[in-house]
Design an enzyme around this catalytic site. Structure first.
Site, PDB file in Angstrom:
ATOM      1  N   GLY A  29      54.408 -78.405 -28.320  1.00 27.06           N
ATOM      2  CA  GLY A  29      53.314 -79.167 -27.700  1.00 27.06           C
ATOM      3  C   GLY A  29      52.323 -79.555 -28.776  1.00 27.06           C
ATOM      4  N   TYR A  88      46.575 -72.021 -14.141  1.00 25.51           N
ATOM      5  CA  TYR A  88      47.371 -72.921 -14.981  1.00 25.51           C
ATOM      6  C   TYR A  88      48.199 -73.905 -14.142  1.00 25.51           C
ATOM      7  CZ  TYR A  88      50.611 -74.598 -18.511  1.00 25.51           C
ATOM      8  OH  TYR A  88      51.356 -75.413 -19.316  1.00 25.51           O
ATOM      9  N   ASP A 142      40.793 -77.892 -24.993  1.00 34.13           N
ATOM     10  CA  ASP A 142      41.513 -78.513 -23.900  1.00 34.13           C
ATOM     11  C   ASP A 142      41.102 -78.201 -22.466  1.00 34.13           C
ATOM     12  OD1 ASP A 142      43.047 -80.635 -23.679  1.00 34.13           O
ATOM     13  OD2 ASP A 142      44.979 -79.671 -24.039  1.00 34.13           O
ATOM     14  N   LYS A 288      54.298 -89.363 -19.178  1.00 39.52           N
ATOM     15  CA  LYS A 288      55.007 -89.899 -20.340  1.00 39.52           C
ATOM     16  C   LYS A 288      55.882 -91.110 -19.990  1.00 39.52           C
ATOM     17  CE  LYS A 288      53.567 -86.436 -23.002  1.00 39.52           C
ATOM     18  NZ  LYS A 288      52.697 -86.545 -24.175  1.00 39.52           N
ATOM     19  N   LYS A 389      53.442 -90.473 -34.469  1.00 34.32           N
ATOM     20  CA  LYS A 389      53.002 -90.277 -35.856  1.00 34.32           C
ATOM     21  C   LYS A 389      54.066 -89.524 -36.648  1.00 34.32           C
ATOM     22  CE  LYS A 389      48.084 -90.502 -34.884  1.00 34.32           C
ATOM     23  NZ  LYS A 389      46.764 -89.900 -35.006  1.00 34.32           N
ATOM     24  N   ASP A 508      -1.350 -87.269 -22.586  1.00 35.88           N
ATOM     25  CA  ASP A 508      -0.624 -88.303 -21.830  1.00 35.88           C
ATOM     26  C   ASP A 508      -0.357 -87.779 -20.414  1.00 35.88           C
ATOM     27  OD1 ASP A 508       1.277 -90.453 -21.259  1.00 35.88           O
ATOM     28  OD2 ASP A 508       2.813 -88.914 -21.584  1.00 35.88           O
ATOM     29  N   ASP A 689       5.037 -87.718 -24.322  1.00 33.88           N
ATOM     30  CA  ASP A 689       6.498 -87.600 -24.271  1.00 33.88           C
ATOM     31  C   ASP A 689       7.249 -88.842 -24.715  1.00 33.88           C
ATOM     32  OD1 ASP A 689       5.701 -89.037 -21.872  1.00 33.88           O
ATOM     33  OD2 ASP A 689       7.819 -88.891 -21.344  1.00 33.88           O
TER      34      ASP A 689
END
Ligand code: GDG
Length: 735
Positions: A29, A88, A142, A288, A389, A508, A689
């Site tokens: 993976g 999971y 992740d 995919k 890649k 202010d 501010d």
């Protein structure tokens, strides 16, 4: 800097118990493959789940397991099978994964699995807290662990935390459908740095933060009360050298040393030298686009029948998440499609598709990469896609064609490949034809550029960039130009105040004494505030001025006949000691006729925005509009106004969700200085501010105590977090 702690769901090795002995198998993976080289580099600890549930670990092997993991610099988080199911297979892979990949129809929103996700995230956080020191750097990975950053932050407020998301972050329209969207965002915001593969994912995330949490975002910084979080894109690279060296070594092997797979591939090449191998490698995952790719292949064979017996598609589908029903269905669909297409097109000497449903050793992966003329990767959505890649890195003679889906994050950096839309079969068929016919010189030219880029921005560079950016962010948070008013500094200011003989205070109103309200008229003072101001202004030798951009009518209604001093409309009007307002600055207002219609046209086109007409200025408020849209319109209005007012003595002030157009010779700094020079003050103080208060901070003398509310860039010496702290600070001035 201490050690690096990497945290991900899976460890770099997966343990298996075989006949009482422990086997460590390298994890497959993208994340595991990429981070392995970072992990092996230095002082680091990897925390994650071992792949074995508590039920699967016999008591007598527990210590051996810890030892086996320690050999790989790893430490495990213990999970029961029920926890693995909910966290999971449940929330991570049935809710987040489909949602973030735009498969909305597959997303399940189950309260039970969300609860388990929270519980397991806490387990991971506890494991980190147990192992970490304050000077360590924690890198969380992740979508399975999105709540961990905040959980660790609560226990270790000063530690450096980075988070990287390996999958896409979806657009706001998709993300908002998640029932626990705010909790997920808040979980992530525990980090100092949040990284994504591409700018698009970063943009989507920032937009959700702005819209769902209403936080201030400036460029790629998110402003919290006490910290700034940086969000950035870091496209993940590969261990280029590992793949290119492996490929070189493969090509030099004697036939007898080659793998069985390589020998078979060679045999087919020799028998049919003109035949082309198309390669597709992915985990068997609906994102995919494997089934679509098979359909597209069938389309291609029908459209270009002369390629029959001349091309072969090699599909390596790596088993993944087979406990999730969607993946089981997909497996069935792919099996059937392969069967059908092979049945339809095979001849005695040719099978169009070779299908492997398994994980292969690294060596065989290289066999496939180096033997394939074309890599064909068509994910429907993919965070990055490292296979693309890796294929390029193994092409030692620079030959080979990469056909890549536009929907993969890697397409952003791999423009020299042939980019396709995975849903457009016509385009895909034509592109395969183009790839087959592409002259070698062109292949080499394209791959040469790609290889240089991938070699330079490899996984090590990626990790270094992330780490450097994380440390810089921490540094920036610690060494702000202005300093937070700590207890010690507060005491110093208080002492100065009390010792002084003549004091001047500029305070202010909006965002400083009172919080913001969608309707400005509703942000009126409360009793506690009146009491505080009464007490300060009645002190001897103390001139207190409320200084605001508001109109004089509102301040007359709220504060007169109280004996406060007031400067309003940025310095046009002044009222002292409870007297009615008089003019402090002579200003023109004939320009309003020209500007008003422009603002009106922006109001018409920007739902929720409105014009506030003050005596000497016009303000366009966009607090109630959609934050992204409002910002966009404000930029647009700024451009329009800049050219319109070029010849008038006017300026545009960009306040907090408001743009104000007014005469240039009016600002709070100028007004404050006029008052300051009227007497011999030995203590001057200003607090505010927004941008308009910066004039005071800049113009008052160096000795003045200037305080910004909030963390934005400022010329003030100090800052406090919010309006509550302003009141606490002012209370210090009381006897
Ligand atoms: C996620 C995101 C993102 C594959 N089969 C075998 C094998 N592999 C290796 C490949 C590659 C990795 O697994 C797959 O990486 P991808 O990036 O293509 O995809 P995901 O696993 O979905 O990864 C993805 C990635 O995280 C990183 O951030 O790019 O978008 O979905 O390295 O070489 N390795 C071996 N045998 C196999 O059969 N040895």
């Amino acid at each position: 800097m201490g050690k690096t702690i990497i945290i991900s769901n899976r460890l770099p090795v997966q343990l298996q118990i075989d006949n009482g002995s422990i086997k460590a198998i390298p994890s497959v993976g993208g994340l595991a493959t990429g981070m392995k080289s970072v992990h092996s580099g230095g002082d680091s600890l990897w925390i994650g789940w071992s792949g074995l549930t508590d039920e699967e670990i016999p008591e007598e092997l527990a210590d051996d397991i810890d030892e086996a993991l320690a050999k790989h610099g790893s430490s495990k988080v213990k999970l029961t099978s029920e926890e693995v199911d909910g966290f999971y297979y449940g929330f991570s892979n049935r809710t987040i994964w489909p949602l973030f990949h735009y498969f909305l129809q597959y997303s399940e929103f189950e309260l039970d699995s969300w609860d388990t996700y929270k519980k397991v995230n806490q387990k991971f956080a506890d494991a980190i807290i147990k192992n970490a020191n304050e000077d360590d750097v924690i890198w969380i990975h992740d979508y399975q662990l999105m709540l961990v950053p905040q959980m660790v932050r609560e226990a270790m407020p000063e530690v450096s935390i980075g988070f990287f998301l390996h999958i896409p972050f979806p657009s706001f329209e998709i993300f908002r459908t998640l029932p626990w969207r705010k909790e997920v965002l808040s979980g992530l915001l525990g980090a100092d740095l949040i990284g994504f593969h591409t700018y698009d994912y970063e943009r989507h995330f920032l937009s959700s933060v702005r819209r769902l949490l209403g936080l201030e975002v400036s460029f790629n910084d998110i402003y919290l009360e006490d910290r700034i979080i940086k969000v950035d894109s870091f496209p993940m690279g590969i261990d280029y050298k590992k793949f290119s060296d492996a490929a070189k070594e493969h090509l030099q092997r004697e036939p007898k040393d080659q793998s069985e797979l390589q020998q078979r591939l060679n045999k087919h090449k020799i028998a049919n030298p003109k035949a082309k191998f198309l390669l597709s490698i992915d985990r068997l995952d609906y994102s995919k686009g494997i089934a679509k790719r098979l359909n597209a292949f069938e389309y291609f064979l029908n459209k270009y029948p002369h390629y029959k017996e001349k091309v072969r598609l090699i599909i390596l589908a790596v088993p993944s998440r087979s406990n999730v029903p969607q993946y089981q269905l997909l497996k069935k669909e792919v099996d059937e499609l392969v069967g059908r297409i092979n049945g339809e097109f095979s001849t005695v000497s040719w099978t169009p598709i070779w299908y492997f449903y398994r994980s292969m050793p690294f060596d065989n992966l290289i066999d496939l990469y180096t033997s394939s003329d074309i890599a064909w990767l068509t994910p429907i959505r993919d965070g990055m896609n490292l296979v693309a890649k890796e294929y390029i890195a193994t092409r030692t003679d620079k030959s080979g064609v990469l056909i890549l889906s536009e929907m993969a994050g890697s397409a952003n950096e791999m423009n020299e490949s042939l980019l396709i839309n995975p849903n457009n079969f016509e385009q895909i068929a034509d592109t395969i034809d183009e790839a087959i016919k592409m002259p070698v010189e062109e292949q080499q030219e394209r791959n040469g550029v790609l290889q240089k880029r991938l070699e330079r921005y490899n996984v090590e560079r990626w990790a270094n960039d992330f780490m450097t950016s994380l440390l810089e962010q921490k540094e920036a948070n610690n060494t702000e130009v202005s300093r937070k008013l700590s207890k010690k500094l507060l005491s110093e200011v208080e002492e100065k105040y009390k010792k002084s003989k003549k004091r001047l205070l500029f305070i202010d109103y909006d965002g400083t004494l009172a919080g913001f309200h969608n309707d400005p008229q509703k942000a009126s003072p409360d009793e506690e505030l009146y009491e505080l101001l009464d007490k300060i202004s009645s002190q001897e030798n103390t001139d207190m001025y409320l200084i605001s951009g508001r109109d004089k009518e509102t301040f007359t209604k709220w504060f007169l006949p109280k004996k406060y001093n007031m400067i309003v409309e940025h310095g046009v009007w002044i009222s002292k000691n409870g007297e009615p307002f008089s003019m402090l600055e002579n200003v023109k207002k004939d320009w309003m006729e020209k500007i008003h219609p422009v603002l009106e046209s922006f109001v018409d086109r920007t739902p929720g925005s409105f014009i506030e007409e003050k005596n000497y200025s016009l303000a366009w408020h966009y607090r109630k509009t959609d934050p992204d849209f409002g910002q966009k319109r404000a930029t647009e209005l700024n451009t329009v106004l800049t050219s319109l007012i070029a010849n008038d003595d006017l300026s545009v002030l960009n306040g907090n969700k408001v743009m104000e157009i007014k005469s240039s010779n009016v600002n709070k700094g100028r007004a404050a200085m006029r008052v300051y020079t009227e007497a011999d003050y030995d203590f001057a103080f200003a607090i505010g501010d927004d941008w308009t208060d910066e004039f005071m901070f800049q113009e008052l003398p160096e000795t003045a105590v200037t305080v910004k509310v909030g963390l934005q860039k400022t010329a003030a010496k100090y800052y406090v977090d919010g309006t509550k702290d302003v009141r606490l600070l002012l209370k210090r001035f009381l006897d």
